[in-house]
Design a protein around this motif. Structure first.
Motif, mmCIF file in Angstrom:
data_model
loop_
_atom_site.group_PDB
_atom_site.id
_atom_site.type_symbol
_atom_site.label_atom_id
_atom_site.label_comp_id
_atom_site.label_asym_id
_atom_site.label_seq_id
_atom_site.Cartn_x
_atom_site.Cartn_y
_atom_site.Cartn_z
ATOM 1 N N ALA A 1 0.827 -1.201 0.000
ATOM 2 C CA ALA A 1 0.000 0.000 0.000
ATOM 3 C C ALA A 1 0.861 1.251 0.000
ATOM 4 O O ALA A 1 0.559 2.236 -0.698
ATOM 5 C CB ALA A 1 -0.937 -0.004 1.207
ATOM 6 N N GLY A 2 1.947 1.231 0.758
ATOM 7 C CA GLY A 2 2.850 2.378 0.772
ATOM 8 C C GLY A 2 3.501 2.609 -0.574
ATOM 9 O O GLY A 2 3.674 3.755 -1.010
ATOM 10 N N GLU B 1 0.913 4.167 -2.779
ATOM 11 C CA GLU B 1 0.624 5.530 -2.338
ATOM 12 C C GLU B 1 1.671 6.509 -2.839
ATOM 13 O O GLU B 1 1.355 7.653 -3.208
ATOM 14 C CB GLU B 1 0.580 5.564 -0.809
ATOM 15 N N THR C 1 -5.271 2.495 -0.192
ATOM 16 C CA THR C 1 -4.607 3.733 -0.574
ATOM 17 C C THR C 1 -5.606 4.749 -1.107
ATOM 18 O O THR C 1 -6.800 4.450 -1.265
ATOM 19 C CB THR C 1 -3.543 3.462 -1.647
ATOM 20 N N ARG C 2 -5.100 5.931 -1.426
ATOM 21 C CA ARG C 2 -5.942 6.990 -1.988
ATOM 22 C C ARG C 2 -5.859 7.049 -3.504
ATOM 23 O O ARG C 2 -6.378 7.992 -4.121
ATOM 24 C CB ARG C 2 -5.523 8.333 -1.396
#
Length: 246
Positions: free
Chosen positions: A137-138, A141, A169-170
């Protein structure tokens, strides 16, 4: 007049059966186990074969590809191997039709997993996936569209797990979907071509598919090594570690 006797409320254990809310990880895992178990039972029973599946799909007529897309999407979300599903698409529909069918199915399954993680089972994904999901996820992101495209081109990545991680995530669902369709198309074509030429691996599309998979594997290894150990990105530095794959 005697005062009424006041008694303490009974302990929770004595109040009758309680309705326990299942842990989200149990719910998500139970769904996956049930779906895969059902498939295994059918496969082991001998009722699943290429001819039987073809007959079943043919029974739907022109809607056969749509049925396959729905079934493939559900199975993929339950961690059924994507290459096998793509190969089945080639076996059932041939390379020409099987390729777009498999690409649509893979893209929809990625969207579904990402959406489930983002709006329904994000807590379960975090608890089940642990540190690996957080690292993925990082990575997404930090790089957005390019990170998804980058992951799709690499071999040996747990793509379904990555789909669920992306939901934390966004990154917009549109960007995620577009990158998935573009990045996953070459490998999906290769698996479809292999499935479509099953039993006759000397066909031109088979040779192209194998060459494509080998080229993508070599290219992926080179890119990963450069990303992790290239100039200014040594693995011993924080920047180097953050630039690498999860």
């Amino acid at each position: 007049m005697t005062d009424p006797v006041v008694t303490d409320p009974p302990p929770p254990e004595a109040r009758g059966p309680r309705r326990h809310k299942l842990h989200p990880g149990i719910r998500l895992g139970g769904l996956a186990v049930a779906m895969v178990t059902a498939f295994v039972i059918v496969a082991v029973s001998g009722s699943l074969s290429a001819d039987r599946v073809r007959d079943w799909i043919d029974g739907f007529g022109a809607a056969g590809p749509i049925v396959f897309i729905v079934v493939s999407t559900v199975l993929s979300c339950a961690f059924f191997p994507g290459p096998l599903l793509a190969g089945a698409s080639g076996l059932l529909f041939g390379t020409a039709l099987g390729t777009p069918v498999a690409i649509v199915a893979a893209t929809l399954s990625a969207m579904a997993a990402c959406s489930l993680s983002r709006w329904v089972a994000g807590d379960a994904v975090q608890k089940i996936g642990g540190r690996r999901v957080k690292a993925m996820a990082g990575f997404v992101e930090r790089r957005g569209f390019l990170s998804v495209l980058y992951i799709r081109l690499l071999p040996g990545v747990p793509y379904t797990l990555f789909n669920y991680a992306a939901g934390l995530t966004r990154v917009s669902l549109v960007a995620f979907t577009l990158a998935t369709a573009i990045g996953g198309a070459p490998r999906t074509f290769a698996y479809v071509a292999l499935g479509g030429s099953f039993g006759d691996f000397g066909r031109p599309e088979t040779i192209v598919a194998v060459a494509l998979l080998v080229a993508m594997a070599i290219g992926g290894i080179v890119v990963v090594r450069f990303t992790r150990f290239g100039p200014g990105r040594g693995s011993s530095s924080p920047d180097g570690r953050s630039a690498g794959l999860p």
